[in-house]
Design a protein around this motif. Structure first.
Motif, PDB file in Angstrom:
ATOM      1  N   GLN A  55       0.836  -0.888   0.260  1.00  0.00           N
ATOM      2  CA  GLN A  55      -0.173   0.332   0.553  1.00  0.00           C
ATOM      3  C   GLN A  55       1.239   1.491  -0.085  1.00  0.00           C
ATOM      4  OE1 GLN A  55      -2.171  -0.016   3.031  1.00  0.00           O
ATOM      5  NE2 GLN A  55      -3.749   2.552   2.997  1.00  0.00           N
ATOM      6  N   VAL A  56       0.740   1.914  -0.785  1.00  0.00           N
ATOM      7  CA  VAL A  56       1.948   2.957  -1.225  1.00  0.00           C
ATOM      8  C   VAL A  56       0.982   4.510  -0.640  1.00  0.00           C
ATOM      9  CG1 VAL A  56       3.357   4.655  -2.810  1.00  0.00           C
ATOM     10  CG2 VAL A  56       2.965   2.120  -2.713  1.00  0.00           C
ATOM     11  N   VAL A  57       1.195   5.089   0.969  1.00  0.00           N
ATOM     12  CA  VAL A  57       0.674   5.836   0.639  1.00  0.00           C
ATOM     13  C   VAL A  57       1.808   7.213   1.595  1.00  0.00           C
ATOM     14  CG1 VAL A  57       0.246   7.230   3.483  1.00  0.00           C
ATOM     15  CG2 VAL A  57      -0.424   4.745   2.657  1.00  0.00           C
ATOM     16  N   LEU A 167       1.917   8.950  -7.539  1.00  0.00           N
ATOM     17  CA  LEU A 167       1.678   7.844  -7.617  1.00  0.00           C
ATOM     18  C   LEU A 167       1.200   6.991  -6.201  1.00  0.00           C
ATOM     19  CD1 LEU A 167       5.875   8.589  -7.496  1.00  0.00           C
ATOM     20  CD2 LEU A 167       4.289   8.060  -9.655  1.00  0.00           C
ATOM     21  N   ALA A 168       1.008   7.212  -5.489  1.00  0.00           N
ATOM     22  CA  ALA A 168       1.127   7.193  -4.188  1.00  0.00           C
ATOM     23  C   ALA A 168      -1.346   6.255  -4.132  1.00  0.00           C
ATOM     24  CB  ALA A 168      -0.327   7.581  -3.066  1.00  0.00           C
ATOM     25  N   GLU A 192      -7.353  19.292  -4.836  1.00  0.00           N
ATOM     26  CA  GLU A 192      -6.882  17.841  -6.089  1.00  0.00           C
ATOM     27  C   GLU A 192      -6.622  16.652  -5.785  1.00  0.00           C
ATOM     28  OE1 GLU A 192      -6.876  21.560  -6.690  1.00  0.00           O
ATOM     29  OE2 GLU A 192      -7.454  21.990  -7.797  1.00  0.00           O
ATOM     30  N   ILE A 193      -5.574  16.716  -4.569  1.00  0.00           N
ATOM     31  CA  ILE A 193      -5.078  15.411  -4.800  1.00  0.00           C
ATOM     32  C   ILE A 193      -5.499  14.599  -3.548  1.00  0.00           C
ATOM     33  CG2 ILE A 193      -2.997  15.984  -6.067  1.00  0.00           C
ATOM     34  CD1 ILE A 193      -1.136  16.715  -3.910  1.00  0.00           C
ATOM     35  N   ARG A 265      -7.636   1.290 -11.158  1.00  0.00           N
ATOM     36  CA  ARG A 265      -7.318   2.160 -12.071  1.00  0.00           C
ATOM     37  C   ARG A 265      -6.229   3.115 -11.402  1.00  0.00           C
ATOM     38  NH1 ARG A 265      -7.882   7.104 -12.776  1.00  0.00           N
ATOM     39  NH2 ARG A 265      -8.946   7.433 -10.564  1.00  0.00           N
ATOM     40  N   ARG A 266      -5.944   3.576 -10.065  1.00  0.00           N
ATOM     41  CA  ARG A 266      -5.103   4.058  -9.658  1.00  0.00           C
ATOM     42  C   ARG A 266      -3.038   3.769  -9.447  1.00  0.00           C
ATOM     43  NH1 ARG A 266      -5.058   8.093  -4.692  1.00  0.00           N
ATOM     44  NH2 ARG A 266      -7.686   9.034  -4.818  1.00  0.00           N
TER      45      ARG A 266
END
Lengths: 322, 322
Positions: A55-57, A167-168, A192-193, A265-266
């Motif tokens: 999991q990328v945070v 990238l997260a 937005e991010i 999707r991400r």
């Protein structure tokens, strides 16, 4: 450090060592990734089968909001929950010096002796495609080494941070009271991010206002029925307060991503950005190095003196490289 | 606004109108530039002979340091000195909404009735190559309209701002006391881009510390014997204090640029960045739109599921587009 790694047949061995959790092998692979070593494509090939396991945070925010302290406490909480954790502290905003500022990384030494934590500062020195290409590769190294959570901390807000945030799987935006109002946050493009807003230093004057402003902006934001509504969490990272709430919000977002097919999707979007960054890096080199008089520098001189317009120059360059 | 401009034979006429100082023609040309209209290459061709006539001054800094107020007062000082002035207020940091936040632009209405001032907010909506390509074109429109000074104001600090700052002959970085210490300024990469530091709100507590910190950083910075040493100026823009000093520092830097042949070098670098941005924009479109199964989306899906590594994907994409 990479001096002893001269031949490509050493790459699979090094990846295998990293797989067993050898911290020196992990460090060497990240150095390879960061420096844009010529062995990088082979490293990428060896790591590809392990992609997508962590999991990328992402964790971003203006200077001074307490990113390092928050990261440090999050690492502690994740370790307590039994996770193996990787931390990439990325400084994308200094394109000239080519070195990450270490400064407050020192605090991270809390975890220096914990074999379940890898911590690494990254800069973009020499990497073709910059950090947008290097960071996901470094994430893959940490995935390969068995990290199931990777925290990517970036300094500041701006385009580069937006790219790295993309990238997260989950992006945390840290704010602090008195660091500028909600309008400024919108200006900086962070609304937005953000999947999760963390109002850190929440014991300070103005914290209620900051929370209210963000909630107001979230309420105003347009989103479809199936879209994630950003969460707002308060913390005082320096006293380890609210860290549990941050971790819970991350978990909640993770479940939402999986339930809504958003994770895939991400990650495809992330891979697209990564491939694009590599391609653009190669094309930039080609543009700069052509030797037939159409190279970028020659055309730029004509544009600067007004004898050619930039669109005409771009057409010549495109014809030459593509 | 561009609806009435349908045919390319109208472009030279519109440029001619702008040359006479017609503000509506100027506005229409900037709209063309900003929206990436298909007539843009012709606009660029018509404007090319007028390139390089204006002094381009960049002005950047974190949200809340007083950029708009400072710009407003600088415009007043430049007008008093007899200059025709253009202002481009650029918001590069919100890639998703595609609209510049107007907010504090309202203050600029001080100059709304002055025919010697053009003020324009810009966003990057739809422009191939983004603001890095659109901004210099907008500068050329203002040069064509007879502005001899163009101020380019950008929000925040980060990669996009660094790019836009590189479009300027002279870059001002605004700071304010208590907005973060010198280390944070280094983190944000602004030390490298600043020709002049303006410590605004210099009547506040901590101004002396901020000035001292910046001077310390400048002293530490490595520079050759022929290199410009960044100046530090104090101001209280809200009371129009220190504006004369800012203007004097800009003049001094301008003279230095000319005396050292740096003006030409900077402008060639600016043109190179502009041409590169256009080329990369075109190549990005090609990457996304290929129809033979090697398009970016298809390859990204393979990278995301681990069946292909990103370097292998980039090689396929490069072979297809280049």
């Amino acid at each position: 450090m990479t001096r002893s790694l001269r031949r490509s047949r050493d790459v699979p061995a090094l990846v295998e060592q990293a797989r067993t959790g050898d911290p020196r092998a992990v460090a060497r692979l990240i150095t390879l990734v960061e420096s844009g070593d010529e062995l990088l494509p082979e490293v990428a090939a060896a790591l590809a089968p392990h992609a997508g396991t962590a999991q990328v945070v992402g964790l971003t925010g203006s200077p001074g909001v307490g990113k390092s302290t928050t990261t440090n406490e999050l690492v502690r909480a994740l370790r307590a929950a039994g996770h193996r954790v990787g931390v990439l502290a990325v400084d994308p905003s200094s394109p000239f010096t080519g070195g990450a500022i270490l400064g407050d990384r020192v605090r991270m030494q809390d975890h220096a002796t914990d074999p379940g934590v890898y911590i690494r500062s990254m800069s973009s020195r020499g990497h073709l495609g910059g950090l947008a290409a290097a960071t996901p590769q470094a994430v893959r190294v940490l995935e390969g080494a068995g990290c199931d959570v990777v925290l990517v901390e970036t300094v500041g807000v701006g385009q580069a941070e937006v790219e790295i945030a993309s990238l997260a799987d989950t992006t945390l935006v840290l704010l602090a009271p008195g660091m500028g109002d909600a309008i400024q946050a919108v200006k900086a493009g962070i609304l937005e991010i953000a999947d999760i807003f963390v109002v850190n230093k929440a014991d300070r004057d103005g914290a209620d206002n900051t929370v209210r402003d963000i909630q107001g902006m979230i309420a105003l934001g347009e989103r479809g029925p199936g879209e994630w509504r950003p969460q707002v969490v308060r913390s005082v990272a320096s006293r380890a307060e609210g860290i549990v709430d941050i971790a819970a919000a991350i978990d909640k977002h993770r479940r939402w991503l999986v339930d809504h097919g958003e994770l895939r999707r991400r990650r495809e979007a992330r891979a697209a950005a990564e491939v694009e960054a590599i391609v653009l890096g190669v094309l930039r080199e080609r543009m700069a190095s052509l030797r037939d008089g159409t190279a970028l520098g020659t055309l730029a001189a004509k544009v600067a003196d007004g004898s050619m317009d930039p669109y005409a120059a771009s057409r010549e360059l495109l014809a030459a490289i593509g």
